[in-house]
Design a protein around this motif. Structure first.
Motif, short mmCIF file in Angstrom:
data_model
loop_
_atom_site.label_atom_id
_atom_site.label_comp_id
_atom_site.label_asym_id
_atom_site.label_seq_id
_atom_site.Cartn_x
_atom_site.Cartn_y
_atom_site.Cartn_z
N VAL A 110 -93.04 80.10 5.69
CA VAL A 110 -93.66 78.63 5.22
C VAL A 110 -92.90 77.10 4.14
O VAL A 110 -92.21 76.51 4.52
CB VAL A 110 -95.09 77.95 5.88
N CYS A 111 -93.29 78.02 3.33
CA CYS A 111 -92.99 76.54 1.99
C CYS A 111 -91.31 76.50 1.87
O CYS A 111 -91.01 75.80 0.72
CB CYS A 111 -94.18 77.42 0.80
N SER A 113 -89.40 76.00 2.85
CA SER A 113 -88.10 75.23 3.57
C SER A 113 -88.38 73.88 2.59
O SER A 113 -87.34 73.06 2.63
CB SER A 113 -88.53 75.06 5.08
N CYS A 114 -89.30 73.54 2.21
CA CYS A 114 -88.99 72.17 1.07
C CYS A 114 -89.37 72.62 -0.37
O CYS A 114 -88.69 71.72 -1.47
CB CYS A 114 -90.39 71.72 1.30
N ASN A 179 -87.13 64.24 1.97
CA ASN A 179 -88.53 63.88 2.34
C ASN A 179 -88.52 62.60 2.21
O ASN A 179 -90.33 62.61 1.82
CB ASN A 179 -89.23 65.10 1.53
N MET A 235 -96.46 65.47 2.56
CA MET A 235 -96.94 66.36 3.53
C MET A 235 -97.75 66.34 3.85
O MET A 235 -99.17 66.33 4.07
CB MET A 235 -97.21 67.82 2.64
N ARG A 237 -99.40 69.28 7.15
CA ARG A 237 -100.18 70.05 7.47
C ARG A 237 -99.52 70.86 7.77
O ARG A 237 -98.97 70.87 8.69
CB ARG A 237 -101.64 69.74 8.43
N VAL A 238 -99.27 71.74 7.10
CA VAL A 238 -98.18 72.98 7.97
C VAL A 238 -98.89 74.25 8.37
O VAL A 238 -97.81 74.97 9.18
CB VAL A 238 -97.38 73.15 6.59
N TYR A 240 -100.98 76.50 11.01
CA TYR A 240 -101.53 76.39 11.63
C TYR A 240 -101.79 77.79 12.22
O TYR A 240 -101.02 78.42 11.70
CB TYR A 240 -100.69 75.95 13.28
N THR A 254 -105.80 80.59 9.70
CA THR A 254 -104.79 78.90 8.63
C THR A 254 -105.69 79.50 7.25
O THR A 254 -104.62 79.24 6.85
CB THR A 254 -105.84 77.51 9.02
#
Lengths: 324, 117
Positions: A110-111, A113-114, A179, A235, A237-238, A240, A254
């Protein structure tokens, strides 16, 4: 030179002595004549005036400097995160390494990628999060610059354990461009670098409301998050429910993912924590043993003094009459 | 040095925890950690994972503890939405929202940590 300094000191000393004499004289004269000259009414007025001046100086000071002006509204300050009972923050607890493993999975899927994690090498993951073979395989998935070859060209080679985790962007400009102008911070030390630490990260990740409260202004391209200072965060919400498939079968809610990734980021910020706590325990054990030893040694060394008995033996002269 | 080594070896042998070996081929190194058994008891297998945080916080928002904050927030939302319908206002409910969320998370935190792994 020496003679002159001696002279000067002698003069100073005599001056001091003269001064002392004068002071005592003056004190004696004032005490003899002063009390009768002042009437009680004037004394009362003087006391009242002095008190009024003192009180009004305090009031003036408070008027000038007392009330602090808060330039920040609560929204600008951001909601302070709730304290959560993190197990790994207790004195005699280690990181839950199963949670670290899950958290690393969340970071990677998840994280990453950025957000970069540029201060963590693959070798740090060995033994704490991954096994040696897993870490090697992970390192080899990425390419790194090698030494220049014979023609001076820098070729790519597969990663080694000594390499650091790759950055998602080439540089800050590329990160901002991708971004919408916002720079995703490096996460290596983010737990240490944010007020509130783990609680802040967890609250930020899980704190996105379904919709911002009535009347709240959310800027273009921003999302409402109460924990972010200013409440407008770039940012979205990533996390879920069910985003990640945990290999150990933990339900990926989550809050579970946020908790795991926060603990992982805490590990990234202070990987020495487990060792530090063990060292602290060793220090406590050693010092308590030494303290106990010192108490016993003290008892031994002082035994002769503590157990002695001082007896007065009066001379035996029964013929002397008692003194009156 | 020699004596101290002997003592540390004795302690390590007797202690219930032991150092994890990174190169253990069969099992993952984290399986030897001492803290795990107490944390695994709450595990539940669910088809559709439901976030316990939201359910707990919803319960907390409606509990007696957070009733004043919720009352203020609801009242503010009603006032602001009415004012916006009548032509706009500068007021927002961020502060009331903060108080409500603060109360709810404070109340839900221990329950949530008991439910999470």
């Amino acid at each position: 030179m020496l003679a002159r300094s001696c002279l000067r000191s002698a003069r100073a000393f005599s001056g001091l002595r003269n001064g002392a004499v004068h002071v005592s004289k003056r004190a004696a004269s004032s005490s003899s004549s002063g009390a009768n000259a002042e009437s009680p009414l004037r004394l009362n007025i003087a006391a009242a005036a002095a008190t009024a001046v003192a009180a009004s100086s305090i009031a003036w000071y408070y008027h000038l400097y007392g009330p602090t002006a808060d330039a920040a509204t609560p929204a600008e300050e951001g909601l302070h995160p709730t304290k959560y009972p993190w197990v790994h923050q207790q004195w005699f607890k280690t990181f839950d390494h199963q949670a670290l493993r899950r958290g690393f999975q969340v970071y990677r899927e998840v994280c990453a990628s950025c957000h970069s994690l540029s201060r963590v090498p693959y070798r740090a993951l060995v033994g704490t999060i991954l096994t040696l073979d897993e870490a090697k395989a992970l390192a080899e998935e990425n390419e790194y610059d090698s030494e220049p070859n014979e023609q001076g060209e820098i070729e790519k080679r597969p990663g080694k354990l000594s390499d650091y985790l790759p950055d998602p962007y080439k540089n800050e400009e590329a990160a901002r461009f991708a971004n919408n102008g916002a720079l995703p911070p490096d996460l290596s030390l983010i737990v240490k670098g944010r007020h509130g630490g783990c609680d802040y990260i967890f609250s930020l990740l899980t704190g996105y409301p379904d919709e911002p409260p009535a009347g709240a202004q959310v800027g273009a391209g921003l999302n409402f998050n109460p924990y972010f200072p200013g409440t407008g965060i770039a940012m979205a919400r990533v996390l879920y429910d069910g985003l990640v498939d945990y290999e150990d079968g933990t339900p990926a809610t989550t809050s579970q993912m946020a908790k795991d990734v926060t603990e992982f980021l805490n590990w990234a910020a202070e990987p020495e924590m487990d060792d530090r706590k063990r060292m602290g325990m060793k220090v406590l054990v050693a010092t308590s043993v030494l303290f106990a030893l010192s108490v016993w040694v003290k008892r031994y060394k002082w035994a002769w003094l503590k157990s002695r008995k001082i007896v007065y033996d009066p001379p035996k002269t029964p013929n002397t009459p008692p003194r009156l | 040095m020699g004596i101290w080594d002997a003592i540390t070896e004795l302690v390590e042998a007797a202690a219930p925890w032991s150092t994890a070996d990174a190169e253990a081929p069969a099992q993952a190194p984290e399986e030897t950690k001492a803290e795990e058994p107490e944390e695994e008891e709450e595990e539940e297998e669910e088809e559709e994972p439901v976030d316990p945080k939201e359910t707990f916080e919803e319960e907390c928002k409606n509990s007696k503890e957070c009733a004043p904050a919720k009352h203020h927030y609801d009242e503010c939302v009603e006032r602001v939405t009415n004012a916006e319908a009548n032509g706009g206002t500068k007021e927002d409910c961020v502060e009331e929202f903060f108080h409500l969320v603060h109360c709810a998370t404070q109340c839900a935190a221990p329950k949530l940590w008991a439910a999470l792994k």
